[in-house]
Design an enzyme around this catalytic site. Structure first.
Site, PDB file in Angstrom:
ATOM      1  N   ALA A  63       0.870  -1.173   0.000  1.00  0.00           N
ATOM      2  CA  ALA A  63       0.000   0.000   0.000  1.00  0.00           C
ATOM      3  C   ALA A  63       0.909   1.225   0.000  1.00  0.00           C
ATOM      4  O   ALA A  63       2.059   1.156   0.444  1.00  0.00           O
ATOM      5  CB  ALA A  63      -0.876  -0.015   1.239  1.00  0.00           C
ATOM      6  N   GLU A 111      -0.165  -9.752  -0.747  1.00  0.00           N
ATOM      7  CA  GLU A 111      -1.581 -10.063  -0.481  1.00  0.00           C
ATOM      8  C   GLU A 111      -2.412 -10.107  -1.765  1.00  0.00           C
ATOM      9  O   GLU A 111      -3.310 -10.937  -1.890  1.00  0.00           O
ATOM     10  CB  GLU A 111      -2.140  -9.052   0.523  1.00  0.00           C
TER      11      GLU A 111
END
Ligand code: DAK
Length: 257
Positions: A63, A111
């Protein structure tokens, strides 16, 4: 410049295109992913989706840390909710999804790869969950999907130390399905996609849903699910064609896309 590229086709490719930030995911990119996935879900002409990152350094380096630094608690929860929805959509797509991991796949990058069905990694790939070094924990499903994929001991090691592993280790640990030379990565991912596209789409869909049940259901519920999905394939034209083709010693001609 568009931060998420989408190349539509029987084998479609989604490319995170922020190479200067090592393809870190900001909220705008994750929202764009959600939109593209919605279209993919309803487009019956797409047989397989490949996900990759632009440039030669990163798949997704996580992120966007600069964006997260500015987020409030509410923003963080919203971002997390959006991320969970995107990961679940990858898993619920009726078609196989391949992650072509060309470099750093860290945090949200590992992820995203975990939400895909198969991972083809370049020799330059690096995987890890370094959130602990930022005072965070994985927020895109890593605490749940990583132990499922590589076992508790190794998942705990990656999540608690924040250490990275190289492509060879990822292969040995069962995270990556294949490791290939960097220049071969997209060709190998496409070859795998073509192999999947040559199967019965209906059977693949049932297999993917039953595999997903192993993640969301108890073993006995999952086995019941498998019975129903297996039974359902017996009503399909592809079961009739596949078994007949075997008996007649010829290649099957699938009817279901
Ligand atoms: N965010 C923002 N920018 C990043 C970035 C990231 N994650 N990773 C790299 N960059 C930027 C760097 O700031 C640098 O920008 P400039 O300084 O050139 O403007 C540029 O990319 C090149 O990076 P480096 O100069 O650092 O390159 P190095 O080769 O020296 O190092 C590295 C490469 C990958 C080891 C290093 O950049 C690094 O450690 N990056 C951070 C990796 C990381 O900690 N990732 C985990 C982030 S936390 C969620 C989804 C997920 C998450 C949370 C919510 N939802 C949507 C549900 C999870 C959180 C994370 O992923």
């Amino acid at each position: 410049m568009e931060e998420l590229l989408f190349d539509k086709g029987e084998i479609a490719t989604m490319t995170v295109n922020r190479p200067k930030a090592l393809n870190a995911l900001n909220p705008a990119v994750v929202q764009e992913m959600a939109k593209v996935l919605r279209d993919v879900r309803h487009d019956r002409s797409i047989r397989v989706l490949i996900v990759t990152g632009a440039g030669d350094r990163a798949f997704i380096a996580g992120a966007d840390i600069a964006a997260m630094a500015q987020m409030s608690v509410v923003d963080g929860m919203e971002f997390c909710r959006l991320g969970h929805r995107v990961a679940a959509t990858f898993e619920d797509l009726p078609i196989p999804v391949i992650a072509a991991v060309n470099g750093f796949a860290l945090g949200g990058g590992t992820e995203v790869a975990l939400a895909c069905d198969l991972i083809v990694a370049s020799e330059k790939a690096r995987f890890g969950q370094p959130e602990i070094n930022l005072g965070l924990i994985p927020g895109f499903g890593g605490t749940q999907r990583l132990p499922h994929r590589i076992g508790q001991a190794r998942a705990r090691e990656l999540i608690m130390t924040g250490d990275m592993i190289d492509a060879k280790t990822a292969y040995e640990w069962g995270l990556a399905n294949k490791v290939v030379a960097p220049e071969q990565l997209m060709a190998e991912a496409r070859a795998l996609a073509e192999k999947l596209a040559s199967k019965s789409g209906f059977a693949l869909r049932q297999a993917k849903a039953a595999l997903r049940a192993s993640f969301t259901m108890t073993e006995s519920e999952g086995l019941l699910y498998e019975q129903s999905a297996f039974g359902l394939t017996f009503g399909s034209a592809d079961k009739a064609e596949g078994t007949q083709a075997f008996v007649e010693k010829r290649a099957p001609k699938w009817l279901h896309r």
